[in-house]
Design a protein around this motif. Structure first.
Motif, PDB file in Angstrom:
ATOM      1  N   UNK A  37     -14.634  10.202  24.284  1.00 23.31           N
ATOM      2  CA  UNK A  37     -13.223  10.077  23.773  1.00 23.31           C
ATOM      3  C   UNK A  37     -12.717   9.189  22.622  1.00 23.31           C
ATOM      4  N   UNK A  38     -13.600   8.222  22.341  1.00 22.85           N
ATOM      5  CA  UNK A  38     -13.326   7.279  20.952  1.00 22.85           C
ATOM      6  C   UNK A  38     -13.662   8.100  19.916  1.00 22.85           C
ATOM      7  N   UNK A  39     -14.219   9.307  19.803  1.00 18.32           N
ATOM      8  CA  UNK A  39     -14.854  10.293  18.752  1.00 18.32           C
ATOM      9  C   UNK A  39     -13.776  11.135  18.484  1.00 18.32           C
ATOM     10  N   UNK A  40     -12.785  11.336  19.267  1.00 20.18           N
ATOM     11  CA  UNK A  40     -11.957  12.378  19.275  1.00 20.18           C
ATOM     12  C   UNK A  40     -10.839  11.990  18.234  1.00 20.18           C
ATOM     13  N   UNK A  41     -10.718  12.970  17.111  1.00 16.36           N
ATOM     14  CA  UNK A  41      -9.347  12.717  16.531  1.00 16.36           C
ATOM     15  C   UNK A  41      -8.160  13.375  16.823  1.00 16.36           C
ATOM     16  N   UNK A  42      -7.365  12.331  17.339  1.00 17.06           N
ATOM     17  CA  UNK A  42      -6.042  12.774  17.796  1.00 17.06           C
ATOM     18  C   UNK A  42      -4.901  13.314  16.758  1.00 17.06           C
ATOM     19  N   UNK A  43      -4.427  14.222  17.236  1.00 11.05           N
ATOM     20  CA  UNK A  43      -3.161  14.748  16.144  1.00 11.05           C
ATOM     21  C   UNK A  43      -2.200  13.691  16.063  1.00 11.05           C
ATOM     22  N   UNK A  44      -1.586  13.582  14.947  1.00 10.15           N
ATOM     23  CA  UNK A  44      -0.190  12.890  14.737  1.00 10.15           C
ATOM     24  C   UNK A  44       0.870  13.661  15.069  1.00 10.15           C
ATOM     25  N   UNK A  45       1.909  12.799  15.691  1.00 13.85           N
ATOM     26  CA  UNK A  45       3.254  13.346  16.274  1.00 13.85           C
ATOM     27  C   UNK A  45       3.897  14.449  15.313  1.00 13.85           C
ATOM     28  N   UNK A  46       3.634  14.321  14.080  1.00 14.47           N
ATOM     29  CA  UNK A  46       4.140  15.417  13.085  1.00 14.47           C
ATOM     30  C   UNK A  46       3.423  16.469  13.323  1.00 14.47           C
ATOM     31  N   UNK A  47       2.055  16.606  13.510  1.00 12.51           N
ATOM     32  CA  UNK A  47       1.126  17.701  13.642  1.00 12.51           C
ATOM     33  C   UNK A  47       1.538  18.391  14.812  1.00 12.51           C
ATOM     34  N   UNK A  48       1.675  17.522  15.839  1.00  9.51           N
ATOM     35  CA  UNK A  48       2.187  18.161  17.228  1.00  9.51           C
ATOM     36  C   UNK A  48       3.419  18.998  17.204  1.00  9.51           C
ATOM     37  N   UNK A  49       4.325  18.270  16.605  1.00 11.85           N
ATOM     38  CA  UNK A  49       5.584  19.000  16.261  1.00 11.85           C
ATOM     39  C   UNK A  49       5.515  20.281  15.618  1.00 11.85           C
ATOM     40  N   UNK A  50       4.787  20.371  14.566  1.00 12.58           N
ATOM     41  CA  UNK A  50       4.541  21.539  13.725  1.00 12.58           C
ATOM     42  C   UNK A  50       3.922  22.551  14.389  1.00 12.58           C
ATOM     43  N   UNK A  51       2.756  21.980  15.105  1.00  9.85           N
ATOM     44  CA  UNK A  51       1.983  23.138  16.066  1.00  9.85           C
ATOM     45  C   UNK A  51       2.941  23.945  17.217  1.00  9.85           C
ATOM     46  N   UNK A  52       3.798  23.112  17.741  1.00 11.37           N
ATOM     47  CA  UNK A  52       4.392  23.350  18.759  1.00 11.37           C
ATOM     48  C   UNK A  52       5.769  24.340  18.465  1.00 11.37           C
ATOM     49  N   UNK A  53       6.117  24.200  17.115  1.00  9.81           N
ATOM     50  CA  UNK A  53       7.150  24.959  16.543  1.00  9.81           C
ATOM     51  C   UNK A  53       6.460  26.448  16.015  1.00  9.81           C
ATOM     52  N   UNK A  54       5.186  26.395  15.681  1.00 11.17           N
ATOM     53  CA  UNK A  54       4.505  27.568  15.384  1.00 11.17           C
ATOM     54  C   UNK A  54       4.194  28.217  16.677  1.00 11.17           C
ATOM     55  N   UNK A  55       3.655  27.736  17.712  1.00  9.93           N
ATOM     56  CA  UNK A  55       3.489  28.457  18.753  1.00  9.93           C
ATOM     57  C   UNK A  55       4.861  29.241  19.637  1.00  9.93           C
ATOM     58  N   UNK A  56       5.856  28.388  19.453  1.00  9.90           N
ATOM     59  CA  UNK A  56       7.032  28.949  19.867  1.00  9.90           C
ATOM     60  C   UNK A  56       7.601  30.047  19.183  1.00  9.90           C
ATOM     61  N   UNK A  57       7.658  29.722  17.815  1.00  7.40           N
ATOM     62  CA  UNK A  57       8.331  31.071  16.994  1.00  7.40           C
ATOM     63  C   UNK A  57       7.323  32.348  17.208  1.00  7.40           C
ATOM     64  N   UNK A  58       5.486  32.128  17.380  1.00  6.15           N
ATOM     65  CA  UNK A  58       5.028  33.113  17.752  1.00  6.15           C
ATOM     66  C   UNK A  58       5.313  33.804  18.821  1.00  6.15           C
TER      67      UNK A  58
END
Length: 83
Positions: A37-58
């Motif tokens: 879990x220390x090696x995981x690169x966690x997404x930023x809040x901006x990335x999460x918002x962008x990806x969420x919008x992309x999923x909802x539009x799709x």
């Protein structure tokens, strides 16, 4: 013939060894999990918002396409059946 002087460990001794082995394996599992879990690169809040919008539009586009196809094929089937 086999030498009968050798004695197998008793039930309690075998259970103690099994519990000790299980506890050691469980501890190793949690240590390894924490390390990974220390090696995981966690997404930023901006990335999460962008990806969420992309999923909802799709999903919305897919829903509109499915509704349109349902209406088209339902209409064609209604004409064929004569309902």
């Amino acid at each position: 013939m086999a030498d009968k002087t050798e004695k197998k460990p008793g039930f309690v001794a075998r259970m103690k060894a099994a519990v000790k082995g299980f506890a050691a394996n469980a501890a190793k599992f949690f240590r390894d999990t924490k390390s990974e879990l220390k090696k995981v690169v966690w997404p930023s809040k901006a990335d999460i918002k962008t990806n969420t919008v992309v999923v909802l539009v799709t999903v919305a586009i897919a829903a509109v396409v499915m509704i349109a196809l349902d209406a088209i094929f339902g209409g064609i089937l209604g004409l064929i059946i004569g309902a």
